[in-house]
Design a protein around this motif. Sequence first.
Motif, PDB file in Angstrom:
ATOM      1  N   THR A  39       0.824  -1.208   0.000  1.00  0.00           N
ATOM      2  CA  THR A  39       0.000   0.000   0.000  1.00  0.00           C
ATOM      3  C   THR A  39       0.856   1.256   0.000  1.00  0.00           C
ATOM      4  OG1 THR A  39      -0.107   0.111   2.392  1.00  0.00           O
ATOM      5  CG2 THR A  39      -1.807  -1.194   1.292  1.00  0.00           C
ATOM      6  N   GLN A  40       0.214   2.400  -0.148  1.00  0.00           N
ATOM      7  CA  GLN A  40       0.938   3.670  -0.178  1.00  0.00           C
ATOM      8  C   GLN A  40       0.906   4.390   1.162  1.00  0.00           C
ATOM      9  OE1 GLN A  40      -0.416   6.038  -3.443  1.00  0.00           O
ATOM     10  NE2 GLN A  40       0.176   4.520  -4.950  1.00  0.00           N
ATOM     11  N   GLY A  41       0.460   3.744   2.198  1.00  0.00           N
ATOM     12  CA  GLY A  41       0.474   4.354   3.517  1.00  0.00           C
ATOM     13  C   GLY A  41      -0.888   4.795   3.990  1.00  0.00           C
ATOM     14  N   VAL A  42      -0.907   5.435   5.135  1.00  0.00           N
ATOM     15  CA  VAL A  42      -2.123   5.888   5.780  1.00  0.00           C
ATOM     16  C   VAL A  42      -2.010   7.389   6.006  1.00  0.00           C
ATOM     17  CG1 VAL A  42      -3.530   5.736   7.871  1.00  0.00           C
ATOM     18  CG2 VAL A  42      -2.425   3.694   6.962  1.00  0.00           C
ATOM     19  N   ARG A  43      -3.016   8.140   5.600  1.00  0.00           N
ATOM     20  CA  ARG A  43      -3.021   9.587   5.859  1.00  0.00           C
ATOM     21  C   ARG A  43      -3.611   9.805   7.236  1.00  0.00           C
ATOM     22  NH1 ARG A  43      -4.587  14.293   1.862  1.00  0.00           N
ATOM     23  NH2 ARG A  43      -3.268  12.917   0.653  1.00  0.00           N
ATOM     24  N   ILE A  44      -2.849  10.436   8.102  1.00  0.00           N
ATOM     25  CA  ILE A  44      -3.283  10.684   9.464  1.00  0.00           C
ATOM     26  C   ILE A  44      -3.724  12.135   9.640  1.00  0.00           C
ATOM     27  CG2 ILE A  44      -2.528  10.757  11.869  1.00  0.00           C
ATOM     28  CD1 ILE A  44      -0.731   8.406  11.255  1.00  0.00           C
ATOM     29  N   MET A  45      -3.096  13.047   8.904  1.00  0.00           N
ATOM     30  CA  MET A  45      -3.350  14.466   9.089  1.00  0.00           C
ATOM     31  C   MET A  45      -3.345  15.172   7.737  1.00  0.00           C
ATOM     32  SD  MET A  45      -0.988  16.784  11.548  1.00  0.00           S
ATOM     33  CE  MET A  45      -1.435  18.361  12.151  1.00  0.00           C
ATOM     34  N   ARG A  46      -4.386  15.929   7.438  1.00  0.00           N
ATOM     35  CA  ARG A  46      -4.420  16.726   6.204  1.00  0.00           C
ATOM     36  C   ARG A  46      -3.789  18.081   6.492  1.00  0.00           C
ATOM     37  NH1 ARG A  46      -7.181  14.353   2.163  1.00  0.00           N
ATOM     38  NH2 ARG A  46      -8.704  12.786   2.749  1.00  0.00           N
ATOM     39  N   MET A  47      -2.850  18.470   5.644  1.00  0.00           N
ATOM     40  CA  MET A  47      -2.096  19.706   5.860  1.00  0.00           C
ATOM     41  C   MET A  47      -2.539  20.782   4.882  1.00  0.00           C
ATOM     42  SD  MET A  47      -0.036  18.483   8.173  1.00  0.00           S
ATOM     43  CE  MET A  47       1.313  19.590   8.317  1.00  0.00           C
TER      44      MET A  47
END
Length: 64
Positions: A39-47
């Motif tokens: 997978t390409q990872g997990v987004r935890i915080m939108r900047m």
Amino acid sequence: MIGVKSLSETDGQEVIIISSQGQTIRLGLKDIPALGRATQGVRIMRMNDGDEVVSLALLIRSTK
């Protein structure tokens, strides 16, 4: 990437992330999904544009 923390699935552990514009997020490790290597990872915080992570901390609650 400014930092890396090794995490385990222990109850009571939390992650705090702070951005340069003051955006702060605090979440428990159990709330972060574990994904496979493909997978390409997990987004935890939108900047916001121009914002960046300036601090990352791992909190461990004592069981006393």
